[in-house]
Design a protein around this motif. Structure first.
Motif, PDB file in Angstrom:
ATOM      1  N   ALA A  17      -9.096 -22.050  13.001  1.00  0.00           N
ATOM      2  CA  ALA A  17      -8.798 -22.215  11.583  1.00  0.00           C
ATOM      3  C   ALA A  17      -7.484 -22.968  11.432  1.00  0.00           C
ATOM      4  CB  ALA A  17      -8.709 -20.858  10.895  1.00  0.00           C
ATOM      5  N   GLY A  18      -7.515 -24.098  10.750  1.00  0.00           N
ATOM      6  CA  GLY A  18      -6.296 -24.882  10.590  1.00  0.00           C
ATOM      7  C   GLY A  18      -6.574 -26.208   9.926  1.00  0.00           C
ATOM      8  N   LEU A  19      -5.819 -27.234  10.323  1.00  0.00           N
ATOM      9  CA  LEU A  19      -5.898 -28.547   9.689  1.00  0.00           C
ATOM     10  C   LEU A  19      -6.600 -29.587  10.547  1.00  0.00           C
ATOM     11  CD1 LEU A  19      -2.244 -28.714   8.309  1.00  0.00           C
ATOM     12  CD2 LEU A  19      -4.307 -28.042   7.064  1.00  0.00           C
ATOM     13  N   GLY A  20      -6.807 -29.279  11.828  1.00  0.00           N
ATOM     14  CA  GLY A  20      -7.412 -30.264  12.722  1.00  0.00           C
ATOM     15  C   GLY A  20      -6.438 -31.349  13.100  1.00  0.00           C
ATOM     16  N   ILE A  21      -5.280 -30.928  13.592  1.00  0.00           N
ATOM     17  CA  ILE A  21      -4.233 -31.891  13.904  1.00  0.00           C
ATOM     18  C   ILE A  21      -3.592 -31.516  15.235  1.00  0.00           C
ATOM     19  CG2 ILE A  21      -2.541 -30.568  12.568  1.00  0.00           C
ATOM     20  CD1 ILE A  21      -1.195 -33.154  11.814  1.00  0.00           C
ATOM     21  N   GLU A  22      -3.428 -32.503  16.099  1.00  0.00           N
ATOM     22  CA  GLU A  22      -2.761 -32.299  17.383  1.00  0.00           C
ATOM     23  C   GLU A  22      -1.326 -32.799  17.252  1.00  0.00           C
ATOM     24  OE1 GLU A  22      -3.842 -31.029  20.227  1.00  0.00           O
ATOM     25  OE2 GLU A  22      -5.977 -30.772  19.824  1.00  0.00           O
ATOM     26  N   VAL A  23      -0.361 -31.937  17.601  1.00  0.00           N
ATOM     27  CA  VAL A  23       1.039 -32.311  17.468  1.00  0.00           C
ATOM     28  C   VAL A  23       1.773 -32.092  18.780  1.00  0.00           C
ATOM     29  CG1 VAL A  23       1.118 -31.854  14.991  1.00  0.00           C
ATOM     30  CG2 VAL A  23       1.671 -30.028  16.606  1.00  0.00           C
ATOM     31  N   LEU A  24       2.929 -32.743  18.887  1.00  0.00           N
ATOM     32  CA  LEU A  24       3.754 -32.640  20.085  1.00  0.00           C
ATOM     33  C   LEU A  24       5.209 -32.567  19.657  1.00  0.00           C
ATOM     34  CD1 LEU A  24       3.829 -32.828  23.240  1.00  0.00           C
ATOM     35  CD2 LEU A  24       4.140 -35.277  22.955  1.00  0.00           C
ATOM     36  N   GLN A  25       5.979 -31.727  20.350  1.00  0.00           N
ATOM     37  CA  GLN A  25       7.401 -31.623  20.076  1.00  0.00           C
ATOM     38  C   GLN A  25       8.132 -32.746  20.812  1.00  0.00           C
ATOM     39  OE1 GLN A  25       8.747 -27.638  20.936  1.00  0.00           O
ATOM     40  NE2 GLN A  25       6.939 -26.714  20.014  1.00  0.00           N
ATOM     41  N   VAL A  26       8.758 -33.636  20.044  1.00  0.00           N
ATOM     42  CA  VAL A  26       9.436 -34.797  20.619  1.00  0.00           C
ATOM     43  C   VAL A  26      10.860 -34.856  20.073  1.00  0.00           C
ATOM     44  CG1 VAL A  26       9.430 -37.301  20.870  1.00  0.00           C
ATOM     45  CG2 VAL A  26       7.260 -36.068  20.771  1.00  0.00           C
ATOM     46  N   GLU A  27      11.826 -34.582  20.946  1.00  0.00           N
ATOM     47  CA  GLU A  27      13.244 -34.684  20.594  1.00  0.00           C
ATOM     48  C   GLU A  27      13.564 -33.969  19.286  1.00  0.00           C
ATOM     49  OE1 GLU A  27      14.091 -38.840  20.621  1.00  0.00           O
ATOM     50  OE2 GLU A  27      13.978 -39.018  22.805  1.00  0.00           O
ATOM     51  N   LYS A  48      -5.363 -18.919   7.139  1.00  0.00           N
ATOM     52  CA  LYS A  48      -6.645 -18.483   6.602  1.00  0.00           C
ATOM     53  C   LYS A  48      -7.415 -19.668   6.024  1.00  0.00           C
ATOM     54  CE  LYS A  48      -8.640 -15.124   3.399  1.00  0.00           C
ATOM     55  NZ  LYS A  48      -8.326 -14.080   2.375  1.00  0.00           N
ATOM     56  N   PRO A  49      -8.692 -19.793   6.358  1.00  0.00           N
ATOM     57  CA  PRO A  49      -9.489 -20.886   5.781  1.00  0.00           C
ATOM     58  C   PRO A  49      -9.461 -20.845   4.257  1.00  0.00           C
ATOM     59  CG  PRO A  49     -10.693 -19.823   7.564  1.00  0.00           C
ATOM     60  CD  PRO A  49      -9.476 -18.972   7.306  1.00  0.00           C
ATOM     61  N   GLY A  50      -9.274 -22.013   3.646  1.00  0.00           N
ATOM     62  CA  GLY A  50      -9.202 -22.102   2.191  1.00  0.00           C
ATOM     63  C   GLY A  50      -7.800 -22.045   1.641  1.00  0.00           C
ATOM     64  N   SER A  51      -6.826 -21.665   2.458  1.00  0.00           N
ATOM     65  CA  SER A  51      -5.446 -21.585   1.983  1.00  0.00           C
ATOM     66  C   SER A  51      -4.838 -22.979   1.899  1.00  0.00           C
ATOM     67  CB  SER A  51      -4.617 -20.684   2.905  1.00  0.00           C
ATOM     68  OG  SER A  51      -4.647 -21.163   4.236  1.00  0.00           O
ATOM     69  N   ASP A  52      -3.922 -23.146   0.929  1.00  0.00           N
ATOM     70  CA  ASP A  52      -3.307 -24.449   0.668  1.00  0.00           C
ATOM     71  C   ASP A  52      -2.075 -24.659   1.541  1.00  0.00           C
ATOM     72  OD1 ASP A  52      -5.097 -25.209  -1.421  1.00  0.00           O
ATOM     73  OD2 ASP A  52      -4.026 -23.867  -2.775  1.00  0.00           O
TER      74      ASP A  52
END
Length: 459
Positions: free
Chosen positions: A116-126, A174-178
């Motif tokens: 459950a989320g946004l469907g986004i892959e992120v990386l911590q960079v500096e 939670k699915p549906g949350s803004d």
């Protein structure tokens, strides 16, 4: 969620560091020994290799004691030790980290394809939260978030460099949350607010369709446990829909953030008859692995064009490197992300683990792509095709002339482009890939179908 390349191998590691003992006292030199000055400074015993210097231990305990005594708020020992563990791993590289139960569950979801989320892959960079890639047909992709974007605020609150893990956790919910993200696009100076709703993200890692009769489009969005099986089923279905052997295929790995090493090897093997796929090397003997292709090619030697970009990372780069170095595919697009390391999940107990970088991987030509990425054979600019609202002058053809002879295939009206044609009109890189594929197919001699014995060896 981080760009990752994981191996399902658990190593047993000895974790107790060797400590350097206090230096022994220096004996007085014998009388009349000219080789030692009369007023010599005591010599400190050398610290054994791989030992922890006592000065570092004293510094750590001193800082720990000062925080306990003088920090403005009382801090319990558990919080301090957890912070020390996180800091120890964060100082190694961007991909090593300490995993609690939630992070382990998240990692499991990533490799099974549902969360459950946004469907986004992120990386911590500096100290920033950088987007590696949005997942296909996810809220993030539909909202226009792209590889290379930086998330600067979440629901109006700035992303803090010292709490990036907390920022990542906020992306799920939670699915549906803004949720509203302030996103700084590449080459822009002002962030834009993007409002989305979280969803249950069920990622089918392989999609495909026929671009034209004989030419297939295969999209792999990430490398999950069943990606190889999905790819085989999709190609078989396209072969059946085409009612003839495919003349070629476009394999789209753009904005593919990676996944399982074993799945990358399996996908590479589906297009190769022989040769090295990838090798890995680390400090531990168990990290030294070599993967080779087995007989059988799902396309039976038909040309393959692969699309890559700066969001093609990790396991996706293994596939790109394997097919490029084995001269099996023509790479088109932009230079890839450049993650050339392998992480292994090492359990500590039932609810904690360490995700540790244990090896570098090398393409079949023996090259590490770490930080350098893979340069495509044909570089394409990040362009988009556009269509004019109306032609500047009317287009005149034979059918527009009065009393023209009726043609057998003239039809009653203009031809309306299909969905595949519309996609090609919008996607510059895909349009160029199809043109290149046709050129390769025109000079390619069709290969005989793989034998049953060869297909069976694929498993």
């Amino acid at each position: 969620m981080f760009t990752r390349l994981l191996v399902p191998i658990l190593f047993a590691l000895g974790c107790a560091p060797a400590l350097a003992a206090d230096p022994p006292p220096v004996a007085a030199p014998p009388a009349g020994d000219a080789s030692v000055p009369a007023k010599s400074t005591p010599v400190k015993a050398p610290v054994p290799k791989n030992a922890v210097d006592l000065a570092d231990i004293r510094a750590f305990t001193a800082v720990y004691s000062l925080v306990k005594q003088a920090y403005v708020d009382d801090v319990d020992d558990h919080r301090l030790m957890q912070a020390a563990i996180h800091g120890l791993l964060a100082g190694l590289d961007p991909h090593s980290e300490y995993l609690g139960k939630e992070q382990i569950d998240d990692l499991t979801e990533d490799t099974t394809g549902s969360y459950a989320g946004l469907g986004i892959e992120v990386l911590q960079v500096e100290g920033t939260l950088r987007v590696v890639a949005p997942i296909d047909d996810s809220p993030a992709e539909r909202a226009g978030i792209k590889a290379g974007d930086t998330i600067v605020r979440i629901n109006g609150k700035p992303v803090q460099s010292d709490d990036l893990d907390g920022a990542v956790a906020q992306l799920r919910g939670k699915p549906g949350s803004d949720i509203t993200l302030s996103v700084l696009h590449e080459k822009q100076s002002v962030p834009v607010d993007v409002a989305m709703k979280r969803e249950v993200i069920r990622v089918a890692s392989v999609r495909g369709r026929l671009l034209e009769p004989g030419y297939a489009y295969l999209r792999v969005s990430q490398f999950q446990a069943d990606t190889g099986a999905q790819l085989r089923k999709r190609i078989e279905r396209l072969q059946a829909d085409n009612k003839a052997p495919l003349r070629g295929a476009v394999l789209d790995l753009r904005s593919n953030p990676g996944g399982l090493l074993t799945s990358a090897v399996e996908v590479s093997d589906e297009f190769l008859d022989s040769g090295v796929i990838v090798t890995t090397r680390g400090r531990l003997k168990e990290s030294d692995l070599s993967f080779r292709a087995t007989p059988g090619d799902l396309l039976n030697g038909a040309p393959l064009v692969m699309l890559v970009d700066n969001g093609t990372a990790s396991a996706a780069e293994i596939v790109a490197g394997a097919l490029k170095d084995n001269h099996r595919a023509l790479l088109m697009g932009r230079r890839t992300f450049g993650k050339g390391s392998v992480q292994t999940v090492l359990p500590l107990d039932a609810e904690h683990a360490v995700k540790l970088t244990t090896a570098r991987y090398y393409t079949p030509s023996g090259i590490s792509i770490q930080a350098a990425g893979i340069q495509p054979d044909i570089t394409l600019a990040d362009l988009a095709l556009s269509q004019r609202d109306s032609e500047p002058t009317p287009i005149i053809g034979e059918r527009d002339l009065r009393n023209h002879l009726k043609g057998a295939n003239e039809g009653d009206g203009p031809v309306t482009p299909g969905a595949a044609d519309r996609d090609l009109q919008k996607d510059y890189a895909l349009n160029e890939a199809l043109n290149a594929l046709k050129a390769l197919a025109s000079r390619n001699k069709p290969a005989a179908p793989a034998s049953a014995s060869a297909e069976n060896q694929k498993g």
